[in-house]
Scaffold this motif. Structure first.
Motif, PDB file in Angstrom:
ATOM      1  N   GLN A 218       0.833  -1.204   0.000  1.00 24.14           N
ATOM      2  CA  GLN A 218       0.000   0.000   0.000  1.00 24.14           C
ATOM      3  C   GLN A 218       0.869   1.255   0.000  1.00 24.14           C
ATOM      4  N   GLN A 219       1.901   1.270   0.846  1.00 25.42           N
ATOM      5  CA  GLN A 219       2.797   2.418   0.884  1.00 25.42           C
ATOM      6  C   GLN A 219       3.532   2.583  -0.438  1.00 25.42           C
ATOM      7  N   GLN A 220       3.954   1.464  -1.051  1.00 23.67           N
ATOM      8  CA  GLN A 220       4.655   1.545  -2.330  1.00 23.67           C
ATOM      9  C   GLN A 220       3.764   2.176  -3.391  1.00 23.67           C
ATOM     10  N   GLN A 221       2.500   1.769  -3.435  1.00 20.97           N
ATOM     11  CA  GLN A 221       1.590   2.329  -4.426  1.00 20.97           C
ATOM     12  C   GLN A 221       1.373   3.823  -4.191  1.00 20.97           C
ATOM     13  N   LEU A 222       1.234   4.212  -2.935  1.00 23.90           N
ATOM     14  CA  LEU A 222       1.049   5.629  -2.629  1.00 23.90           C
ATOM     15  C   LEU A 222       2.286   6.437  -3.013  1.00 23.90           C
ATOM     16  N   LEU A 223       3.474   5.904  -2.718  1.00 22.57           N
ATOM     17  CA  LEU A 223       4.705   6.605  -3.082  1.00 22.57           C
ATOM     18  C   LEU A 223       4.822   6.766  -4.592  1.00 22.57           C
ATOM     19  N   GLU A 224       4.507   5.699  -5.327  1.00 20.92           N
ATOM     20  CA  GLU A 224       4.604   5.768  -6.785  1.00 20.92           C
ATOM     21  C   GLU A 224       3.588   6.752  -7.357  1.00 20.92           C
ATOM     22  N   THR A 225       2.377   6.742  -6.811  1.00 20.34           N
ATOM     23  CA  THR A 225       1.338   7.633  -7.326  1.00 20.34           C
ATOM     24  C   THR A 225       1.658   9.093  -7.028  1.00 20.34           C
ATOM     25  N   ILE A 226       2.064   9.365  -5.784  1.00 22.87           N
ATOM     26  CA  ILE A 226       2.364  10.747  -5.414  1.00 22.87           C
ATOM     27  C   ILE A 226       3.631  11.231  -6.106  1.00 22.87           C
ATOM     28  N   GLY A 227       4.657  10.356  -6.138  1.00 18.22           N
ATOM     29  CA  GLY A 227       5.909  10.755  -6.778  1.00 18.22           C
ATOM     30  C   GLY A 227       5.751  11.011  -8.263  1.00 18.22           C
ATOM     31  N   GLY A 228       4.845  10.290  -8.922  1.00 17.68           N
ATOM     32  CA  GLY A 228       4.628  10.483 -10.356  1.00 17.68           C
ATOM     33  C   GLY A 228       3.338  11.212 -10.656  1.00 17.68           C
ATOM     34  N   ALA A 229       2.912  12.089  -9.748  1.00 16.71           N
ATOM     35  CA  ALA A 229       1.616  12.761  -9.901  1.00 16.71           C
ATOM     36  C   ALA A 229       1.518  13.552 -11.203  1.00 16.71           C
ATOM     37  N   VAL A 230       2.601  14.218 -11.576  1.00 16.70           N
ATOM     38  CA  VAL A 230       2.575  15.024 -12.803  1.00 16.70           C
ATOM     39  C   VAL A 230       2.336  14.128 -14.015  1.00 16.70           C
ATOM     40  N   THR A 231       3.051  13.020 -14.076  1.00 15.11           N
ATOM     41  CA  THR A 231       2.875  12.086 -15.201  1.00 15.11           C
ATOM     42  C   THR A 231       1.490  11.457 -15.179  1.00 15.11           C
ATOM     43  N   VAL A 232       1.016  11.094 -13.982  1.00 17.66           N
ATOM     44  CA  VAL A 232      -0.319  10.497 -13.864  1.00 17.66           C
ATOM     45  C   VAL A 232      -1.377  11.439 -14.406  1.00 17.66           C
TER      46      VAL A 232
END
Length: 627
Positions: free
Chosen positions: A214-228
């Motif tokens: 869960q933490q990994q998914q949140l980190l990836e989503t927040i860290g790549g927010a611009v790309t998302v």
């Protein structure tokens, strides 16, 4: 011994989890230095518990005095003794629990230090495969679980176990039949404990893994927010985060239901045991085998077991959760202790004069207490890379038998397309990553200006620089704690950063980093280069250390890097080919192999891979001129 972690649907290869046997062995190792403190604490708690067991016979004595109609004055002695028992037990319990708590905190601190030391020592590629979420979950959630158990469960468990054992002994002294009656509750309690333990360990381990995912998914989503947002992937990432959150919640509810079933079974055991002791007391008093006071003391003894027995069994919940967390922490420390592959030792016999030295990690990052070792050989070359290969897993080779020599004081630029293996080779030369096969030998060399400087013979600076929270002076002194303010100013001046540093609100005393004065990427990189100057290594490795500055600050940052490398042997992963122009030699990597090596002018005119890179880069400058 460790086992692989269950891999969630993230595609990550999670860090391993230690087996129960290995976890117990690691715990014994952690406690061993404080065996005296442990024995003293347990001894005091035994005395406190033994004194406390005098309460029930004294109360039974009072019952007998009243039942026999004796004078009120006969109650004085047992009442005074009850007060004395309460005072002595309170003092000794406090002292014993304090020592047990001190033991727990000491062991916890030792565990944290060892985990941080070993985690910093893990190969970069291993952490990349696991993802940041797994390590973050271990260093936060798992450490917190173990800490909670140490601070609350450990002292209470020690006291409860001692109380149980001594109380059962006291029941036997009153009459062995009271003990036999009390033991009727034990089968139910043991079956309950077995039922719980068999389910809890796996459940809590799965829960920790789910939290990490869960933490990994949140980190990836927040860290790549611009790309998302740019690709309109908000709904997909939200669903992924929700899915992993649902899995974590489901496991949490399963653990709640498990605990509720655990408590219900314990209550049944209490009723069975108390009923048996009361019935035994009735028969023994009726037959004249014991007095009413003795039967009362036996009932009170068993009733006093409710607390410690329930506490000990309930603490299995904390113990299982802590054990799952401890196994995940030990799994990381064991992974860092694993010996390097045999292929990496093939050249050990060729460097008999070698001796290990400390290798300073990236100047922009915290220094681990221990890092992979370089072999320092009696070679004239500053660095000799011999047939080094590396793979990030089966079928994923990155480097193929790369051999490279850096002469003392030589500056070598490493160039190539993305994925050629430049950063991997740089990390291997710096000593922060071990090759799959081959060797790296390094020596300051008689021609190096930094020879003999080398408390830190190698320093790595990457484009990912961390500015630590604290004053600018404290951040700089990470590289050399004994540096004076004059040394700090000299280092800043060397990398052309003194002007902006002194212009900060409080100069060197300005708080920077998170919550302080924010430094832009170019200034943060100059800070890392100033640390390099303070560390004064014989060999410096720069892995695209000027890439984060952008075009506007590139020239300034390249001047800073050039000044920081003056008089040192250097390997530079060139983000801009202007760095290759300034280097003594250019080495071109292509698909993990060295395909060209030579001076810039020679390779530019050779019409080979470097010439193609130069033409492509030079053409791009017509639209975006380099300052």
């Amino acid at each position: 011994m460790t086992t692989d972690s269950p891999t969630p649907d993230t595609g990550a290869e999670l860090l391993p989890i230690a087996t129960p046997a290995r976890t117990r062995a690691a715990l014994r190792t952690l406690i061993r230095p404080d065996r005296g403190l442990a024995l003293t604490g347990i001894g005091i708690l035994v005395a406190a518990t033994a004194v406390g067991l005098l309460v029930q016979p004294l109360l039974g004595r009072i019952v007998d005095i009243v039942a026999d109609g004796r004078p009120a004055g006969d109650l004085t002695l047992p009442v005074v003794l009850l007060v004395a028992v309460a005072v002595v037990q309170g003092l000794t319990t406090t002292l014993g629990l304090t020592r047990i708590a001190r033991l727990g905190e000491t062991v916890l601190a030792r565990l944290r230090e060892r985990f941080v030391e070993r985690a910093l020592n893990l190969p970069a590629d291993r952490l990349e495969r696991a993802g940041a979420g797994d390590l973050t979950a271990r260093v936060t959630g798992d450490v917190a679980r173990v800490a909670e158990a140490v601070r609350s469960a450990l002292p209470e468990m020690a006291r409860s176990v001692l109380a149980i054992l001594l109380t059962l002994g006291a029941l036997a002294l009153l009459d062995v039949r009271f003990l036999l009656a009390a033991l009727l509750a034990v089968p139910v309690q043991l079956l309950t404990a077995r039922w719980y333990v068999r389910r809890a360990l796996t459940l809590y381990a799965d829960q920790r893994v789910a939290n990490g995912a869960q933490q990994q998914q949140l980190l990836e989503t927040i860290g790549g927010a611009v790309t998302v947002r740019g690709h309109r992937l908000e709904e997909q990432h939200t669903e992924r985060s929700a899915g992993r959150s649902r899995k974590a919640v489901d496991l949490t509810m399963r653990s709640v239901n498990l605990v509720l079933g655990f408590y219900g079974r314990l209550h049944i055991a209490e009723y069975i045991g108390l009923a048996a002791v009361l019935i035994a007391g009735f028969w023994l008093v009726r037959d004249g085998a014991v007095s009413i006071g003795t039967a009362t003391a036996a009932a009170l003894y068993f009733h006093s077991l409710f607390g410690p027995v329930n506490a000990a069994l309930v603490l299995l919940d904390d113990a299982q959760s802590a054990a799952a967390g401890l196994a995940r922490l030990v799994g990381v420390t064991d992974l860092a202790e694993q010996p390097e592959p045999e292929a990496g030792k093939a050249e050990a016999g060729r460097a008999e004069a070698a001796k290990p030295t400390a290798v300073k990690p990236e100047a922009g990052k915290a220094a681990p207490a221990s890092v992979p070792r370089q072999r320092i050989a009696s070679s004239e070359a500053a660095v000799a890379v011999h047939e080094v290969s590396h793979a990030y897993g089966p079928g994923r080779p990155v480097l193929h038998e790369v051999s490279l020599t850096l002469e003392p004081g030589e500056h070598v630029a490493l160039v190539g397309t993305s994925g050629a293996g430049k950063s991997t080779l740089a990390r291997i030369v710096a000593g922060v990553q071990q090759p799959t096969s081959g060797t790296v030998t390094a020596s300051a060399g008689p021609g190096s200006a930094s020879a003999g400087a080398g408390e830190h013979p190698v320093v790595l600076v990457t484009q990912e620089v961390h500015v630590f929270t604290g004053t600018l002076a404290e951040d700089l002194r990470l590289a050399r704690p004994d540096a004076t303010d004059a040394d700090l100013r000299t280092a800043l001046a060397t990398v052309h950063a003194l002007d902006w540093a002194e212009a900060l609100p409080d100069g060197l005393a300005t708080v920077v980093g998170e919550g302080g004065h924010r430094l832009d990427p170019a200034r943060a990189q100059q800070l890392a280069l100033a640390r390099l100057v303070l560390a004064d290594p014989a060999l410096a490795v720069l892995d695209e250390a000027t890439a984060e500055a952008g075009s506007a600050g590139a020239r300034v940052l390249e001047r800073s890097a050039e000044a920081a490398l003056a008089g040192r042997t250097a390997l530079v992963v060139a983000h801009r080919l202007t760095q290759a122009v300034a280097a003594d030699r250019v080495v071109v990597l292509e698909a993990g192999r060295v395909v060209e090596s030579g001076p810039h002018d020679e390779l530019r005119d050779a019409d080979g891979p470097y010439a193609a890179l130069w033409r492509a880069w030079s053409g791009s400058r017509t639209t975006a001129p380099h300052p």
